[in-house]
Design an enzyme around this catalytic site. Sequence first.
Site, PDB file in Angstrom:
ATOM      1  N   SER A   1    -138.765  -2.200 -51.654  1.00 41.51           N
ATOM      2  CA  SER A   1    -140.148  -2.669 -51.750  1.00 41.51           C
ATOM      3  C   SER A   1    -140.315  -3.931 -50.903  1.00 41.51           C
ATOM      4  O   SER A   1    -140.043  -3.911 -49.710  1.00 41.51           O
ATOM      5  CB  SER A   1    -140.543  -2.882 -53.219  1.00 41.51           C
ATOM      6  OG  SER A   1    -141.938  -3.058 -53.347  1.00 41.51           O
TER       7      SER A   1
ATOM      8  N   GLU B   1    -141.408   4.540 -46.485  1.00 38.62           N
ATOM      9  CA  GLU B   1    -141.873   4.956 -47.816  1.00 38.62           C
ATOM     10  C   GLU B   1    -142.900   3.947 -48.292  1.00 38.62           C
ATOM     11  O   GLU B   1    -143.002   2.846 -47.757  1.00 38.62           O
ATOM     12  CB  GLU B   1    -140.703   5.037 -48.802  1.00 38.62           C
ATOM     13  CG  GLU B   1    -139.979   3.720 -49.055  1.00 38.62           C
ATOM     14  CD  GLU B   1    -140.622   2.857 -50.115  1.00 38.62           C
ATOM     15  OE1 GLU B   1    -141.203   3.404 -51.075  1.00 38.62           O
ATOM     16  OE2 GLU B   1    -140.552   1.619 -49.997  1.00 38.62           O
TER      17      GLU B   1
ATOM     18  N   HIS C   1    -139.888   3.906 -53.967  1.00 37.95           N
ATOM     19  CA  HIS C   1    -140.663   3.780 -55.202  1.00 37.95           C
ATOM     20  C   HIS C   1    -140.662   5.068 -56.014  1.00 37.95           C
ATOM     21  O   HIS C   1    -141.693   5.701 -56.229  1.00 37.95           O
ATOM     22  CB  HIS C   1    -142.098   3.359 -54.879  1.00 37.95           C
ATOM     23  CG  HIS C   1    -142.211   1.942 -54.410  1.00 37.95           C
ATOM     24  ND1 HIS C   1    -141.981   1.575 -53.102  1.00 37.95           N
ATOM     25  CD2 HIS C   1    -142.515   0.797 -55.075  1.00 37.95           C
ATOM     26  CE1 HIS C   1    -142.153   0.279 -52.976  1.00 37.95           C
ATOM     27  NE2 HIS C   1    -142.470  -0.217 -54.156  1.00 37.95           N
TER      28      HIS C   1
END
Length: 360
Positions: free
Chosen positions: A153, A256, A328
């Site tokens: 992230s 992503e 995620h």
Amino acid sequence: MRSRRSFMRLAAAGAAGSLLTASGASAKRKPKKTPPATSAPPAPIKPRVLRPGDTVGLVAPASYTFDLWQLDDAAARVEALGLKPKFGKYVRGRRGFLSGTDEERLEDLHAMFADRSVSAVFAIQGGYGTPRLLDRLDYDLIRRNPKILLGYSDITGLHLAIGRKSGLVTFHGPNMTGSLPPRTLDLLKKALFVAEPIGELTNPDEPDPLNVEFPLRTVAPGIARGRIVGGNLTLVSATMGTPYEIETKGRVLFLEDTGEAPYRIDRMLVQLRLAGKLQQAAGIVFGTCTDCGPGRSSFELSLSLSEVLMEQLGTLGKPVLAGLVFGHTKEMSIVPMGVEAQVNATARRVTILEAATLPA
């Protein structure tokens, strides 16, 4: 699992008071040095493999932890790997949506890389704020003390900058306040404790082959090989135009994200295309994008995510695979940044070809 956008809405109410109290300290902050000009990444440096009983430094370079009991959970996850947790000095800090001031978060990172008793550095969680640190990180310190760095992230900011400025191979994988189910735990042990190539990255087993939850899709066929770069698309986009922007030439680009509507995914991919980053990549792997559908009010007006990917990635004339479970997601593959990999988009296979660590 919170999306990056929902995290900000939750944090906003508590941020105002913290920002006011910190304003005086911020005003005294020394001027930042001008970042060096963008240059080619250095040769990859690999960290040493972990051994049972090694100490892991737990740091919070991004957002603060709402529930401090989650720190106990983070320590338990480290111990489940057979390792000893060591918390950074400021992991319980808070400045608005951040886990302490920039100086405090930097101090924790630098301390863990400098501490010879610490064998790896794991992120407690992502969120927001890691890019604020990039122009003040001591990249020479990191280069002199290569250690496993694990997170995803917002931690993508560290993966990009450290890979670019230090050459250290880092690991895109679980943050320690997130879930660590048995399959992911086993994959993590293989990635961090075995000085061999990880091999093929696969999605979780599907109990119903006619109702597949995590399908792999060929966006464009072909086979490509190169060193891995990438991570969270939002962070890749946010660092464009900086000395830490992604270098994709001849690389396999992994992307992503979560909580981004198709139009925002489209906008970020267009940015990378206009900068030549998509065209320069040898191949592309797009992960499972969680909560990336259109909102109800825009459903009839929106392109689907699959249409966006076909338009922006399927016309590049290079292999593109979509749907790999990393980032995620509750289950996730561990992706070592900076090592050789092969994507066979035709056969829907991704294989790590090179060891990411050195023997102990």
